[in-house]
Design a protein around this motif. Structure first.
Motif, PDB file in Angstrom:
ATOM      1  N   MET A 175      13.793 -13.598  -0.666  1.00  0.00           N
ATOM      2  CA  MET A 175      13.513 -13.144  -2.026  1.00  0.00           C
ATOM      3  C   MET A 175      12.141 -13.683  -2.420  1.00  0.00           C
ATOM      4  SD  MET A 175      17.201 -13.434  -3.983  1.00  0.00           S
ATOM      5  CE  MET A 175      16.474 -12.730  -5.477  1.00  0.00           C
ATOM      6  N   VAL A 176      11.238 -12.780  -2.767  1.00  0.00           N
ATOM      7  CA  VAL A 176       9.858 -13.170  -3.042  1.00  0.00           C
ATOM      8  C   VAL A 176       9.357 -12.459  -4.295  1.00  0.00           C
ATOM      9  CG1 VAL A 176       9.318 -13.636  -0.628  1.00  0.00           C
ATOM     10  CG2 VAL A 176       8.971 -11.333  -1.532  1.00  0.00           C
ATOM     11  N   GLY A 177       8.280 -13.014  -4.848  1.00  0.00           N
ATOM     12  CA  GLY A 177       7.684 -12.410  -6.034  1.00  0.00           C
ATOM     13  C   GLY A 177       6.609 -13.292  -6.632  1.00  0.00           C
ATOM     14  N   THR A 178       6.167 -12.895  -7.789  1.00  0.00           N
ATOM     15  CA  THR A 178       5.051 -13.549  -8.451  1.00  0.00           C
ATOM     16  C   THR A 178       5.389 -14.970  -8.908  1.00  0.00           C
ATOM     17  OG1 THR A 178       3.536 -13.393 -10.329  1.00  0.00           O
ATOM     18  CG2 THR A 178       5.737 -12.525 -10.659  1.00  0.00           C
ATOM     19  N   ARG A 179       4.347 -15.787  -9.018  1.00  0.00           N
ATOM     20  CA  ARG A 179       4.509 -17.132  -9.572  1.00  0.00           C
ATOM     21  C   ARG A 179       4.525 -17.111 -11.091  1.00  0.00           C
ATOM     22  NH1 ARG A 179       2.063 -18.014  -4.668  1.00  0.00           N
ATOM     23  NH2 ARG A 179       2.517 -19.990  -3.598  1.00  0.00           N
ATOM     24  N   HIS A 180       4.229 -15.953 -11.679  1.00  0.00           N
ATOM     25  CA  HIS A 180       4.188 -15.834 -13.146  1.00  0.00           C
ATOM     26  C   HIS A 180       5.043 -14.650 -13.592  1.00  0.00           C
ATOM     27  CE1 HIS A 180       0.882 -18.717 -13.005  1.00  0.00           C
ATOM     28  NE2 HIS A 180       0.315 -17.958 -12.080  1.00  0.00           N
ATOM     29  N   PRO A 181       6.353 -14.754 -13.393  1.00  0.00           N
ATOM     30  CA  PRO A 181       7.221 -13.629 -13.720  1.00  0.00           C
ATOM     31  C   PRO A 181       7.474 -13.482 -15.217  1.00  0.00           C
ATOM     32  CG  PRO A 181       8.546 -15.483 -13.029  1.00  0.00           C
ATOM     33  CD  PRO A 181       7.110 -15.907 -12.861  1.00  0.00           C
TER      34      PRO A 181
ATOM     35  N   VAL B 278      17.157 -10.731   7.320  1.00  0.00           N
ATOM     36  CA  VAL B 278      17.568  -9.359   7.637  1.00  0.00           C
ATOM     37  C   VAL B 278      16.785  -8.369   6.789  1.00  0.00           C
ATOM     38  CG1 VAL B 278      19.876 -10.048   8.352  1.00  0.00           C
ATOM     39  CG2 VAL B 278      19.472  -9.452   5.963  1.00  0.00           C
ATOM     40  N   GLY B 279      16.199  -8.845   5.704  1.00  0.00           N
ATOM     41  CA  GLY B 279      15.407  -7.994   4.834  1.00  0.00           C
ATOM     42  C   GLY B 279      14.683  -8.818   3.795  1.00  0.00           C
ATOM     43  N   VAL B 280      13.737  -8.187   3.110  1.00  0.00           N
ATOM     44  CA  VAL B 280      12.947  -8.861   2.077  1.00  0.00           C
ATOM     45  C   VAL B 280      13.156  -8.153   0.750  1.00  0.00           C
ATOM     46  CG1 VAL B 280      10.612  -9.415   1.283  1.00  0.00           C
ATOM     47  CG2 VAL B 280      11.204  -9.685   3.691  1.00  0.00           C
ATOM     48  N   LEU B 281      13.510  -8.918  -0.273  1.00  0.00           N
ATOM     49  CA  LEU B 281      13.727  -8.385  -1.609  1.00  0.00           C
ATOM     50  C   LEU B 281      12.595  -8.829  -2.522  1.00  0.00           C
ATOM     51  CD1 LEU B 281      15.341  -7.054  -3.882  1.00  0.00           C
ATOM     52  CD2 LEU B 281      16.794  -9.100  -3.971  1.00  0.00           C
ATOM     53  N   VAL B 282      11.821  -7.865  -3.024  1.00  0.00           N
ATOM     54  CA  VAL B 282      10.690  -8.144  -3.915  1.00  0.00           C
ATOM     55  C   VAL B 282      11.134  -7.920  -5.351  1.00  0.00           C
ATOM     56  CG1 VAL B 282       8.338  -7.504  -4.535  1.00  0.00           C
ATOM     57  CG2 VAL B 282       9.049  -7.435  -2.140  1.00  0.00           C
ATOM     58  N   VAL B 283      10.921  -8.913  -6.199  1.00  0.00           N
ATOM     59  CA  VAL B 283      11.343  -8.807  -7.597  1.00  0.00           C
ATOM     60  C   VAL B 283      10.177  -8.403  -8.495  1.00  0.00           C
ATOM     61  CG1 VAL B 283      12.389 -10.006  -9.558  1.00  0.00           C
ATOM     62  CG2 VAL B 283      13.209 -10.451  -7.241  1.00  0.00           C
ATOM     63  N   GLU B 284       9.152  -9.185  -8.570  1.00  0.00           N
ATOM     64  CA  GLU B 284       7.954  -8.835  -9.344  1.00  0.00           C
ATOM     65  C   GLU B 284       6.722  -9.296  -8.571  1.00  0.00           C
ATOM     66  OE1 GLU B 284       8.888  -8.647 -14.129  1.00  0.00           O
ATOM     67  OE2 GLU B 284       8.259 -10.558 -13.289  1.00  0.00           O
ATOM     68  N   ALA B 285       5.697  -8.461  -8.546  1.00  0.00           N
ATOM     69  CA  ALA B 285       4.470  -8.831  -7.844  1.00  0.00           C
ATOM     70  C   ALA B 285       3.339  -7.938  -8.318  1.00  0.00           C
ATOM     71  CB  ALA B 285       4.641  -8.685  -6.336  1.00  0.00           C
ATOM     72  N   ALA B 286       2.199  -8.554  -8.614  1.00  0.00           N
ATOM     73  CA  ALA B 286       1.038  -7.789  -9.052  1.00  0.00           C
ATOM     74  C   ALA B 286       0.395  -7.084  -7.854  1.00  0.00           C
ATOM     75  CB  ALA B 286       0.028  -8.709  -9.736  1.00  0.00           C
ATOM     76  N   GLU B 287      -0.628  -6.288  -8.123  1.00  0.00           N
ATOM     77  CA  GLU B 287      -1.261  -5.488  -7.079  1.00  0.00           C
ATOM     78  C   GLU B 287      -1.847  -6.364  -5.979  1.00  0.00           C
ATOM     79  OE1 GLU B 287      -4.627  -1.961  -6.578  1.00  0.00           O
ATOM     80  OE2 GLU B 287      -4.228  -2.842  -8.549  1.00  0.00           O
ATOM     81  N   TYR B 288      -2.550  -7.423  -6.373  1.00  0.00           N
ATOM     82  CA  TYR B 288      -3.150  -8.322  -5.390  1.00  0.00           C
ATOM     83  C   TYR B 288      -2.337  -9.611  -5.379  1.00  0.00           C
ATOM     84  CZ  TYR B 288      -6.889  -4.934  -5.796  1.00  0.00           C
ATOM     85  OH  TYR B 288      -7.602  -3.772  -5.821  1.00  0.00           O
ATOM     86  N   SER B 289      -1.359  -9.642  -4.531  1.00  0.00           N
ATOM     87  CA  SER B 289      -0.395 -10.739  -4.528  1.00  0.00           C
ATOM     88  C   SER B 289      -0.023 -11.100  -3.103  1.00  0.00           C
ATOM     89  CB  SER B 289       0.862 -10.311  -5.312  1.00  0.00           C
ATOM     90  OG  SER B 289       1.930 -11.187  -5.083  1.00  0.00           O
ATOM     91  N   GLY B 290       0.300 -12.375  -2.914  1.00  0.00           N
ATOM     92  CA  GLY B 290       0.757 -12.815  -1.603  1.00  0.00           C
ATOM     93  C   GLY B 290       2.054 -12.150  -1.196  1.00  0.00           C
ATOM     94  N   THR B 291       2.798 -11.658  -2.182  1.00  0.00           N
ATOM     95  CA  THR B 291       4.044 -10.962  -1.899  1.00  0.00           C
ATOM     96  C   THR B 291       3.793  -9.720  -1.048  1.00  0.00           C
ATOM     97  OG1 THR B 291       5.019 -11.771  -3.957  1.00  0.00           O
ATOM     98  CG2 THR B 291       6.054  -9.848  -2.957  1.00  0.00           C
TER      99      THR B 291
END
Length: 387
Positions: A126-132, A234-247
């Protein structure tokens, strides 16, 4: 040339693997080619300087191995790991993540604090932005709770924001979670997550890294570690991420590693929604509840998971940012009349509540529920017709 490593661990040759991983100028790919060339990791340390240089590796690498410098570094590193209650595992160890071996450049060794056996269990990153947003944090925590409740290991990077919320969700469910660091396992980053790290370990989870003990939080390390997040899942779940993001790097790694990509849709006017919304347009699975992830899991993974000991969330509802607690009584009455998998006309609702609420109160309550996103986000409950 005498063997540079005096006392390798039985069967896994962990000191040799650690020594080669610490050798200057060698990355995972070059190191593996070197091992293949000599027919085994032990043979690398039995080779002469001339033999090592003939393979085309850098002179500094060949000299480090031939003179015993790499082996000495490994012995010192083992002591440092033991002092931090960490173990070192190689791909030859049974607890090394099976899926991680499948990627192009798996780490030669992993430093592990906590329960190394958890690395063998199926998990989802589970990955996403540091500023959700509040929505992003809420969804990450609830989905982490629900998925951990189904027996999946929640794998994330323990960074601020979505990572932290995902770990907390798993902890709240008393489930297993693994933090993959971009630092040494003895360096907590960010420092405010030290308590979170303790909770992860207390519940039988693990904190892992491919970086040597004492490695600080260098920016270049985090994109490198992202391949581990996706690779062992088994998979990656993206929650929130900006256009230029490490996600985006993690999502790209997942696609390259033939992993499923899931994404939680977001408000199109919010910059943090760009990442998941774009992934969905490109074919990622849209996720609103844990069931959306579950139904796409490989059959063998579903069979391997322990049956849940508790409902998917504390109140029995599926992933939602808006719990029923705190709603005014008239709004609760309206929600109680909405039936699973069955639409309800507004006239039926007015008729059912004619002795309790006026039509204006019903319309006002529905409007408030719509603003809160309550009606649309209730799992298994249809939106009221004509509203």
């Amino acid at each position: 040339m005498p063997n540079a490593v005096a006392a390798p661990a039985p069967s896994t040759h962990i000191l040799e693997w650690l020594a080669i991983s610490l050798t200057q100028g060698l990355g995972p790919t070059k190191a593996r080619k070197l091992v293949e060339h000599f027919g085994g990791v032990q043979a690398v340390f039995q080779a002469s300087l001339t033999e090592l240089e003939s393979t085309g590796i850098q002179a500094v690498s060949a000299q480090s191995i031939a003179t015993g410098k790499s082996a000495e570094l490994a012995r010192t590193e083992m002591v440092r790991a033991a002092n931090s209650e960490a173990t070192v595992v190689s791909a030859e160890d049974a607890c090394y993540p099976v899926r991680l071996k499948e990627i192009y450049d798996p780490p030669l060794v992993l430093y592990v604090r906590g329960n190394a056996e958890v690395l063998k269990q199926p998990g989802i990153a589970m990955v996403g932005t540091r500023h959700p947003t509040a929505y992003g944090s809420g969804m990450a925590e609830r989905l982490g709770f629900d998925l951990a409740g189904q027996g999946l290991v929640i794998i994330s990077g323990m960074a601020r924001g979505v990572d932290t919320a995902s770990h907390r969700g798993a902890i709240a469910a008393k489930g297993k979670t693994v933090a993959v660091l971009g630092t040494g396992v003895d360096v907590m980053y960010p420092k405010e997550n030290s308590r979170l790290a303790e909770q992860i370990l207390a519940l039988g989870g693990a904190i892992i890294s491919e970086f040597a003990m004492g490695t600080f939080a260098a920016p270049q390390n985090f994109p490198i570690r992202n391949r581990i997040l996706s690779g062992m899942s088994v998979g990656v779940l993206v929650v929130e991420a900006a256009e230029y993001s490490g996600t985006r790097i993690t999502a790209r790694c997942a696609l390259e590693q033939n992993r499923d990509v899931f994404a939680v849709p977001g408000n199109v006017t919010n910059k943090n929604s760009w990442g998941p919304n774009t992934l969905i347009k490109q074919g990622a699975k849209l996720v609103a509840t844990w069931e959306d992830v579950w139904e796409d899991l490989p059959p063998e993974v579903k069979l391997a998971l322990t049956p849940p000991a508790a409902p998917e969330s504390e109140d029995g509802s599926s992933a939602s940012l808006f719990p029923d607690n705190g709603l005014p009584p008239h709004e609760k009455k309206i929600l109680s009349l909405l039936k699973a998998d069955e639409a309800m006309h507004i006239d039926e609702l007015v008729e059912a509540l004619e002795n309790q609420l006026s039509s204006s109160e019903i319309f006002a309550a529905l409007f408030e529920l719509e603003l809160a996103g309550k009606v649309r986000q209730m799992a298994g409950k249809n939106f009221v017709k004509s509203f």
